[in-house]
Design a protein around this motif. Structure first.
Motif, mmCIF file in Angstrom:
data_model
loop_
_atom_site.group_PDB
_atom_site.id
_atom_site.type_symbol
_atom_site.label_atom_id
_atom_site.label_comp_id
_atom_site.label_asym_id
_atom_site.label_seq_id
_atom_site.Cartn_x
_atom_site.Cartn_y
_atom_site.Cartn_z
ATOM 1 N N MET A 1 -0.828 -9.515 -13.665
ATOM 2 C CA MET A 1 -2.174 -9.112 -13.246
ATOM 3 C C MET A 1 -3.227 -10.031 -13.846
ATOM 4 O O MET A 1 -4.199 -9.599 -14.427
ATOM 5 C CB MET A 1 -2.468 -7.685 -13.736
ATOM 6 N N GLU A 22 -4.605 -12.913 -3.999
ATOM 7 C CA GLU A 22 -3.680 -13.776 -3.281
ATOM 8 C C GLU A 22 -2.994 -12.984 -2.171
ATOM 9 O O GLU A 22 -2.746 -11.800 -2.298
ATOM 10 C CB GLU A 22 -2.594 -14.262 -4.238
ATOM 11 N N ALA A 23 -2.676 -13.703 -1.130
ATOM 12 C CA ALA A 23 -1.769 -13.161 -0.114
ATOM 13 C C ALA A 23 -2.318 -11.950 0.620
ATOM 14 O O ALA A 23 -1.553 -11.173 1.175
ATOM 15 C CB ALA A 23 -0.413 -12.800 -0.725
ATOM 16 N N VAL A 24 -3.620 -11.735 0.619
ATOM 17 C CA VAL A 24 -4.158 -10.739 1.542
ATOM 18 C C VAL A 24 -5.002 -11.471 2.576
ATOM 19 O O VAL A 24 -5.488 -12.580 2.332
ATOM 20 C CB VAL A 24 -5.012 -9.632 0.853
ATOM 21 N N LYS A 25 -5.140 -10.837 3.734
ATOM 22 C CA LYS A 25 -5.958 -11.432 4.799
ATOM 23 C C LYS A 25 -7.247 -10.636 4.970
ATOM 24 O O LYS A 25 -8.088 -10.961 5.789
ATOM 25 C CB LYS A 25 -5.180 -11.416 6.118
ATOM 26 N N SER A 26 -7.357 -9.561 4.204
ATOM 27 C CA SER A 26 -8.543 -8.723 4.327
ATOM 28 C C SER A 26 -9.517 -9.036 3.207
ATOM 29 O O SER A 26 -9.177 -9.693 2.221
ATOM 30 C CB SER A 26 -8.146 -7.248 4.230
ATOM 31 N N LEU A 93 -12.562 -5.566 6.118
ATOM 32 C CA LEU A 93 -12.381 -6.239 7.407
ATOM 33 C C LEU A 93 -11.514 -7.483 7.254
ATOM 34 O O LEU A 93 -11.148 -7.853 6.134
ATOM 35 C CB LEU A 93 -13.742 -6.623 7.998
ATOM 36 N N GLU A 94 -11.201 -8.122 8.376
ATOM 37 C CA GLU A 94 -10.480 -9.394 8.315
ATOM 38 C C GLU A 94 -11.375 -10.443 7.679
ATOM 39 O O GLU A 94 -12.558 -10.540 7.990
ATOM 40 C CB GLU A 94 -10.087 -9.835 9.726
ATOM 41 N N LEU A 351 -1.095 -0.040 -8.139
ATOM 42 C CA LEU A 351 -1.425 0.236 -6.737
ATOM 43 C C LEU A 351 -2.862 -0.180 -6.416
ATOM 44 O O LEU A 351 -3.128 -0.748 -5.354
ATOM 45 C CB LEU A 351 -1.211 1.716 -6.426
ATOM 46 N N GLU A 354 -3.522 -3.798 -5.588
ATOM 47 C CA GLU A 354 -3.078 -4.312 -4.294
ATOM 48 C C GLU A 354 -4.009 -3.944 -3.147
ATOM 49 O O GLU A 354 -3.748 -4.260 -1.998
ATOM 50 C CB GLU A 354 -1.650 -3.810 -4.012
ATOM 51 N N GLU B 22 5.291 -10.124 0.433
ATOM 52 C CA GLU B 22 5.018 -11.099 -0.623
ATOM 53 C C GLU B 22 3.876 -10.607 -1.497
ATOM 54 O O GLU B 22 2.976 -9.937 -1.048
ATOM 55 C CB GLU B 22 4.575 -12.409 0.019
ATOM 56 N N ALA B 23 3.954 -10.993 -2.755
ATOM 57 C CA ALA B 23 2.801 -10.849 -3.642
ATOM 58 C C ALA B 23 2.401 -9.407 -3.913
ATOM 59 O O ALA B 23 1.269 -9.142 -4.285
ATOM 60 C CB ALA B 23 1.598 -11.611 -3.080
ATOM 61 N N VAL B 24 3.285 -8.458 -3.681
ATOM 62 C CA VAL B 24 2.971 -7.122 -4.183
ATOM 63 C C VAL B 24 3.968 -6.792 -5.299
ATOM 64 O O VAL B 24 5.057 -7.369 -5.362
ATOM 65 C CB VAL B 24 3.021 -6.008 -3.105
ATOM 66 N N LYS B 25 3.553 -5.896 -6.172
ATOM 67 C CA LYS B 25 4.428 -5.466 -7.267
ATOM 68 C C LYS B 25 4.916 -4.054 -7.025
ATOM 69 O O LYS B 25 5.683 -3.500 -7.798
ATOM 70 C CB LYS B 25 3.676 -5.527 -8.593
ATOM 71 N N SER B 26 4.410 -3.447 -5.969
ATOM 72 C CA SER B 26 4.789 -2.066 -5.682
ATOM 73 C C SER B 26 5.868 -2.027 -4.617
ATOM 74 O O SER B 26 6.139 -3.014 -3.928
ATOM 75 C CB SER B 26 3.579 -1.285 -5.177
ATOM 76 N N VAL B 92 5.599 5.953 -3.734
ATOM 77 C CA VAL B 92 5.261 4.559 -3.971
ATOM 78 C C VAL B 92 5.238 4.382 -5.484
ATOM 79 O O VAL B 92 4.822 5.283 -6.216
ATOM 80 C CB VAL B 92 3.928 4.184 -3.270
ATOM 81 N N SER B 347 -7.651 -5.215 13.646
ATOM 82 C CA SER B 347 -8.108 -5.218 12.260
ATOM 83 C C SER B 347 -7.418 -4.100 11.467
ATOM 84 O O SER B 347 -7.042 -4.280 10.303
ATOM 85 C CB SER B 347 -9.634 -5.083 12.253
ATOM 86 N N VAL B 350 -4.103 -5.382 10.370
ATOM 87 C CA VAL B 350 -4.146 -6.250 9.187
ATOM 88 C C VAL B 350 -4.169 -5.400 7.913
ATOM 89 O O VAL B 350 -3.447 -5.676 6.954
ATOM 90 C CB VAL B 350 -5.378 -7.180 9.237
ATOM 91 N N LEU B 351 -4.983 -4.358 7.923
ATOM 92 C CA LEU B 351 -5.060 -3.515 6.726
ATOM 93 C C LEU B 351 -3.733 -2.819 6.457
ATOM 94 O O LEU B 351 -3.278 -2.720 5.324
ATOM 95 C CB LEU B 351 -6.185 -2.485 6.870
ATOM 96 N N GLU B 354 -1.056 -4.745 4.622
ATOM 97 C CA GLU B 354 -1.228 -4.985 3.194
ATOM 98 C C GLU B 354 -0.869 -3.781 2.336
ATOM 99 O O GLU B 354 -1.027 -3.800 1.123
ATOM 100 C CB GLU B 354 -2.671 -5.428 2.924
#
Lengths: 416, 416
Positions: A1, A22-26, A93-94, A351, A354, B22-26, B92, B347, B350-351, B354
């Motif tokens: 973290m 990292e690695a999110v698109k939102s 949002l995106e 959580l 993320e 990718e890139a999540v720890k959960s 989770v 949109s 996309v959410l 993630e």
């Protein structure tokens, strides 16, 4: 973290905070405007809810419909909230649409149309919403509880009171917006995928360069206890099926060094299904299916708030068992209980890390409450550092003295 | 969104699905057990809710308290739900604790203690929960609406009916668990950070190798309309502040080729604050602050469900405007309306991509509904492929014929 914090202060004093993920698109963002319920002039309770609606009914060169179309056209999911300290308007949002969204929000904050006919619609909806609380006693009892618990005006319901909403006028509300939308006290927080430099340039352009000097005449406003002795017990009778019980007791504020001990203590009480309240109230005695306690912190004051919904014949026992569990906490806590509480708090942290919305709210809230942003590692380490000894030490020095209780339902309870 | 799908079928037929992120720890997981409300024997409505509570009250060599301690000790956030088709139990949590969590859940599914005294507590809480619906008319009206709308037993309330819960016995319920926890019909879905090979080995070990042959005698159960003519309007009177209106009309099922046209149509109606219902009911007329419609799909049937909460004097107009908007939809839709609907749906996608919880639920649900898992790219492309023409074509072939309406409040409405 090992997250990074981006921070920039605009020339007008507005704070811009960012946490890249990292690695999110939102991307999630929020403008925290210092116009929360406790900041409003007396007699205008509920104006925050009306304002949070009214400013979206047309802004800049767009009317109500055009503005809604433009926002939805960006695929943004709005999130507005009115709290004690701030009106927060934001969205998730995106990432690609962020710049356009910020431009629309600048219009909403600086150039809302504020038409009289739209005010009437927003005001009437706000009144209906307060009335609708009668059909939602669970939410209502917690609003009444906070009002009873906190010194005025901190505990004000953000939804407002019908009598005050009825006398609220457009001109008056426009003046509140002018006085309270103070950019030098506004915090902008963003988390997710973004380019911080370009955000800062855009914000400087929209909120500093392109506007004339905005004179705000905010007289400021702190906690000013009105001196009245708040009753420890409030009951609202109805013909409902259940007695809804809210209970609150004072604890340390978010900036206090004992904050993490308080959070662990609350988790021992109510952090999961193995925690004491759930076990004693629900699992062993079957008194109600819904019971839980949470830390509730404002900058100026904080409490532990507990809710339970139960049948009229079990209401007294439910309250007695809850109060008993609060009082029993200082008598001793097992090593494993603290361990589970810590694991639960740390897992919640993972959580949150993320979710772009959680992080935007987290960094903005930190900056307001503490004047700085805690890293997730810092929070994790502080949770790690607590122990049975530290939590019991905290409880010894911060005994639960008074309980403020509110109930809604067909039967009163006795508060000792 | 080029996600991968992991899939493996255990020797007993249980399906294991995974979507690595990718890139999540959960990691989020869910066991979908084919024991939902519509799958239960007649007269046992609500047994699902009791079961979802009871099985957690001790399992394997752990009693109730020990099991709760162990689950909370892993820092897992439980998520159980009872739907029409399945009881889903899952959680989770931090990825590192997944194997231990699965081991506990195997105990819960295969070796729950099912003690009689714990049954009574679970049953009593389930009864209290149904009673508590009287204090939550918004939720209650939608449960009543679905019961009214779907052919029996699809519309059954997962919470159950008090009369049936009162006669429910432990022995009977134990038999339901034995018959319905059919592993060959169970879907396990996981999303986030995990090692699929080791999950599959563990699942094979826990659910195939280490247990004796489990004989389940599930007589199976499909939709079997009871033939009674369901009234188009149901009213439940109370002394509340509002009239809560639920309205539902038939549409295509999730597997239908017109599914995406239906979703876009619902979004044009209610996908955001620029959508028709919000604009016509709330923004222009100020009839209520809460109004919205959603697609509601089961495998066997589907509908568009709409909720509105309003004051008694505005209830009739609110219903009339809503029905008007449904009917008007087929008359014509603007290019920009469809465009905004598509942007909003993409949109939201996309959410979802993630969130490990959303994805676990998504892939499990797809497999049950469609027999396969759609990739997010497929969904995105299918949304892209819709147009004004395709949506209007769909509406022409699937006119909204009948509206089922339910209301709770101090005043009835007229349904034409």
């Amino acid at each position: 973290m090992a997250e990074r914090l981006d921070k920039h202060i605009l020339k007008n004093g507005m704070v811009v905070l960012g946490e890249p993920m990292e690695a999110v698109k939102s991307v999630a963002f929020g403008f925290m405007l210092p116009a929360g319920a406790a900041q409003l002039p007396d007699g205008c309770c509920g104006a925050g809810t009306v304002i949070a609606d009214w400013i979206f009914r047309g802004a800049g060169n767009k009317n109500n419909k055009e503005l809604s179309d433009a926002l939805d056209g960006l695929g943004l999911h709005r999130a507005s909230s009115v709290g004690s300290s701030h009106i927060t308007i934001g969205a998730v949002l995106e990432a690609g649409n962020l710049a356009e969204a910020i431009e629309l929000y600048a219009d909403i904050i600086l150039r809302a149309s504020l038409k009289e006919d739209q005010f009437e619609l927003a005001r009437q909806l706000a009144i209906d919403r307060v009335r609708a609380l009668d059909d939602d006693p669970r939410q209502k009892v917690m609003l009444k509880l906070r009002k009873q618990f906190y010194p005025s005006p901190l505990g004000r319901s953000a939804l407002g009171e019908i009598a005050e909403l009825k006398t609220l006028a457009a001109e008056n509300t426009k003046q509140i917006i002018k006085n309270k939308f103070n950019l030098s006290q506004t915090i902008f927080a963003v988390a997710g995928k973004y380019d911080f430099d370009s955000i800062c340039r855009q914000m400087e352009d929209l909120f500093v360069i392109s506007i004339k000097h905005r004179e705000t005449k905010d007289e400021g406003r702190g906690m000013r206890d009105d001196g009245r002795t708040r009753s420890k017990y409030l009951h609202i009778g109805n013909e409902g099926a259940q007695v809804h019980i809210g209970l609150m007791t004072e604890t340390v504020k978010p900036a206090d060094e004992d904050y993490y001990n308080a959070r662990v203590a609350v988790s021992v009480l109510s952090g999961g299904m193995s925690a004491r309240l759930f076990t004693e109230v629900r699992e062993k005695r079957g008194l109600c299916y819904a019971v839980g306690a949470q830390y509730h912190g404002l900058k100026e004051a904080a409490g532990i708030a507990c809710y339970a919904g139960t049948t009229p014949d079990k209401a007294q026992e439910t309250l007695d068992v809850i109060v008993g569990e609060f009082n029993r906490l200082g008598d001793g806590i097992g090593e494993e209980e603290v361990e589970r509480a810590k694991v639960g708090l740390k897992s919640a942290l993972v959580l949150q890390s993320e979710s772009s919305s959680s992080r935007a709210a987290g960094i903005g809230g930190d900056y307001y409450m503490l004047g700085r942003v805690r890293s997730l590692d810092e929070i994790k380490n502080k949770i790690e550092a607590t122990s049975v000894e530290s939590v019991l030490g905290f409880l010894r020095n911060n005994r639960f003295k008074d309980f403020t209780v509110a109930t809604i339902g067909p039967k009163e309870v006795k508060v000792k």
